[in-house]
Scaffold this motif. Structure first.
Motif, PDB file in Angstrom:
ATOM      1  N   VAL A  62      -4.532  -4.337  -7.172  1.00 49.12           N
ATOM      2  CA  VAL A  62      -5.956  -4.074  -6.947  1.00 49.12           C
ATOM      3  C   VAL A  62      -6.422  -3.012  -7.944  1.00 49.12           C
ATOM      4  O   VAL A  62      -5.702  -2.039  -8.214  1.00 49.12           O
TER       5      VAL A  62
ATOM      6  N   PHE B 204      -8.886  -0.189   3.428  1.00 46.75           N
ATOM      7  CA  PHE B 204      -8.206  -1.478   3.360  1.00 46.75           C
ATOM      8  C   PHE B 204      -9.144  -2.630   3.703  1.00 46.75           C
ATOM      9  O   PHE B 204      -9.183  -3.646   2.996  1.00 46.75           O
TER      10      PHE B 204
ATOM     11  N   GLN C 122      -9.898  -3.148  -0.314  1.00 53.56           N
ATOM     12  CA  GLN C 122      -8.660  -3.783  -0.771  1.00 53.56           C
ATOM     13  C   GLN C 122      -8.489  -5.206  -0.251  1.00 53.56           C
ATOM     14  O   GLN C 122      -8.106  -6.102  -1.008  1.00 53.56           O
TER      15      GLN C 122
ATOM     16  N   LEU D  83       0.803  -1.224   0.000  1.00 46.03           N
ATOM     17  CA  LEU D  83       0.000   0.000   0.000  1.00 46.03           C
ATOM     18  C   LEU D  83       0.834   1.271   0.000  1.00 46.03           C
ATOM     19  O   LEU D  83       0.354   2.326  -0.416  1.00 46.03           O
TER      20      LEU D  83
ATOM     21  N   VAL E  99     -10.570   1.419  -6.154  1.00 48.64           N
ATOM     22  CA  VAL E  99     -10.040   2.162  -5.012  1.00 48.64           C
ATOM     23  C   VAL E  99     -10.467   3.627  -5.074  1.00 48.64           C
ATOM     24  O   VAL E  99     -10.879   4.215  -4.063  1.00 48.64           O
TER      25      VAL E  99
ATOM     26  N   ARG F 141      -7.416   0.027  -9.630  1.00 51.13           N
ATOM     27  CA  ARG F 141      -7.305   1.422  -9.202  1.00 51.13           C
ATOM     28  C   ARG F 141      -8.644   2.144  -9.267  1.00 51.13           C
ATOM     29  O   ARG F 141      -8.939   3.014  -8.440  1.00 51.13           O
TER      30      ARG F 141
ATOM     31  N   LEU G 231      -1.868  -6.566  -3.492  1.00 54.36           N
ATOM     32  CA  LEU G 231      -2.315  -5.198  -3.211  1.00 54.36           C
ATOM     33  C   LEU G 231      -1.832  -4.222  -4.289  1.00 54.36           C
ATOM     34  O   LEU G 231      -2.507  -3.225  -4.571  1.00 54.36           O
TER      35      LEU G 231
END
Length: 277
Positions: A173, A192, A196, A112, A178, A175, A170
């Motif tokens: 993941v 998270f 995630q 992350l 997110v 984007r 991670l």
């Protein structure tokens, strides 16, 4: 150029589709999975018995299944079997939980955080390349010959598969997913845990399975060299005493224990998927 689906062709494809559905239904049934999983072990046991009966190898190299079974009964009567299994399983469980927790934590930091990746990834990558046996002399000096050194070695073995898979997953993941979550106010720990982590659950489970296999591997390495109890110790003791039947037995026990603990990870995966689903 498109092709027309004629009634005759459609009628011919329906039975094939039905057969495919029936096959998938059978393959998904629990009894078929269990029976299918036993096919190769049964074949292997049959071949083993046949080779032993024909005396193609000396008993000192390949004991018969009956000799291994008698060795199981003997170890159970002496109390060694339950003691060794319990001690080794305890070491694996404790070391695995510690290593997996640290792997999840540091994997999340590296995956992350760009700064965390820069600071931690090179060092952890170098440490990961160190063979398991190389840690034993140092751990024996630092922690002596006791439970702490063995559990620490198991934790080291369990740490890296989880760390590697979590950090890598991670980084990949989606984007857009997110950014959408951030637009709804999800940041930090909430981002998270709600976005995630669920996205990387399959990778986490794969990492846990690899970590568990590594935990058993590192445990046996520790017990082979510095132990007076446990399955690894019993292996080296059997070698020193020429008990090949016990060696075969202990290898089988390790395989069964490894599969049993892997099945527990499978149960955990299904429970997590139910909650997330």
């Amino acid at each position: 150029m498109s092709t027309l689906l004629t009634p005759e062709r459609a009628a011919g494809e329906r039975p094939a589709a039905l057969r495919g559905e029936r096959l998938r239904a059978v393959l998904g049934r629990r009894w078929f999975v269990i029976v299918g999983g036993l096919v190769i072990p049964v074949i292997a046991l049959t071949v083993w018995q046949l080779v032993s009966a024909l005396e193609l190898f000396p008993v000192s190299q390949l004991p018969s299944p009956a000799m291994v079974w008698n060795s199981l009964l003997d170890m159970a009567e002496r109390g060694w079997l339950a003691q060794d299994v319990a001690i080794s399983a305890q070491r694996v469980i404790i070391g695995f939980l510690i290593g997996a927790a640290l792997g999840l934590l540091l994997g999340a930091i590296v995956g992350l955080s760009r700064l965390g990746d820069i600071l931690l990834a090179p060092t952890l990558g170098a440490i990961r390349a160190v063979p398991s046996l190389a840690w034993i002399p140092l751990l024996m000096i630092w922690l002596k010959i006791g439970e702490d050194s063995k559990i620490t070695l198991v934790a080291i073995g369990a740490f890296f598969p989880v760390y590697t898979t979590v950090a890598s997953a991670l980084r990949h993941v989606d984007r857009q997913l997110v950014e959408a979550a951030r637009a709804f106010g999800h940041t930090g720990l909430k981002l998270f845990t709600t976005v995630q982590l669920p996205a990387i659950i399959p990778s986490v489970v794969s990492g846990l399975r690899l970590a568990l296999a590594q935990a058993w591997l590192f445990l046996v390495a520790a017990e082979l060299i510095a132990s007076s109890m446990g399955l690894g110790f019993r292996l080296i003791d059997s070698q020193n005493n020429g008990r090949v039947d016990r060696i075969f037995l202990l290898i089988i026990i390790l395989a069964v224990l490894g599969k049993a603990t892997d099945a527990l990870i499978g149960v955990f995966e299904r429970q997590v998927q139910k909650r997330l689903g």
